[in-house]
Design a protein around this motif. Sequence first.
Motif, PDB file in Angstrom:
ATOM      1  N   UNK A   1       0.959  -1.128   0.017  1.00 18.47           N
ATOM      2  CA  UNK A   1      -0.184  -0.060  -0.101  1.00 18.47           C
ATOM      3  C   UNK A   1       0.864   1.156   0.109  1.00 18.47           C
ATOM      4  N   UNK A   2       0.404   2.253  -0.784  1.00 16.60           N
ATOM      5  CA  UNK A   2       1.155   3.654  -0.580  1.00 16.60           C
ATOM      6  C   UNK A   2       0.926   4.220   0.877  1.00 16.60           C
ATOM      7  N   UNK A   3       1.934   4.888   0.989  1.00 16.24           N
ATOM      8  CA  UNK A   3       1.990   5.578   2.404  1.00 16.24           C
ATOM      9  C   UNK A   3       0.664   6.296   2.878  1.00 16.24           C
ATOM     10  N   UNK A   4      -0.022   7.057   1.885  1.00 13.75           N
ATOM     11  CA  UNK A   4      -1.268   8.026   2.102  1.00 13.75           C
ATOM     12  C   UNK A   4      -2.401   6.943   2.191  1.00 13.75           C
ATOM     13  N   UNK A   5      -2.393   5.633   1.886  1.00 13.70           N
ATOM     14  CA  UNK A   5      -3.373   4.760   2.239  1.00 13.70           C
ATOM     15  C   UNK A   5      -3.357   4.149   3.480  1.00 13.70           C
TER      16      UNK A   5
END
Length: 151
Positions: A77-81
């Motif tokens: 998952x990307x950091x913002x998710x």
Amino acid sequence: MPEENEELKHIVRIMNTDLNGHQPVQMALTGIKGMGRRNARLLTQKAEIEPTETLGLLSDEAISRLRDIVESAQDHLPVWMKNRRKDLLTGEDRHVMGTDLMLTQREEMDILRKTRSYRGIRHERGLRVRGQRTRSTGRRGATVGVSRKKK
């Protein structure tokens, strides 16, 4: 449509959670605590599985691939998710799911209560924590009425 020779698995177990095998993969994964629709869609695509496919009709190999991806969701998952940005204890970005999520929330509540922070005290008393109004709403529990004078 399922063929006669295909066997539908009614329950698929991923991350100590029983998932409904009759649902599409994307929607079934949302049954895991801490997994939303967007996360589920992204992780099914990472596992190279069609999100609209029925979960119970997947092959054992596809289910194991999906299970591996979901258990290591933090890496995919990307950091913002992620749902634990700047964790209180470690300071790193993490994504917590399943029973770990409930344990982390309980630990954080205990920390808030022990430090006697405003939020911790509100949690203790069962009051609103995030600045909502309490004068007219949120009246539940023991009712306190107005007593009349006896004549």
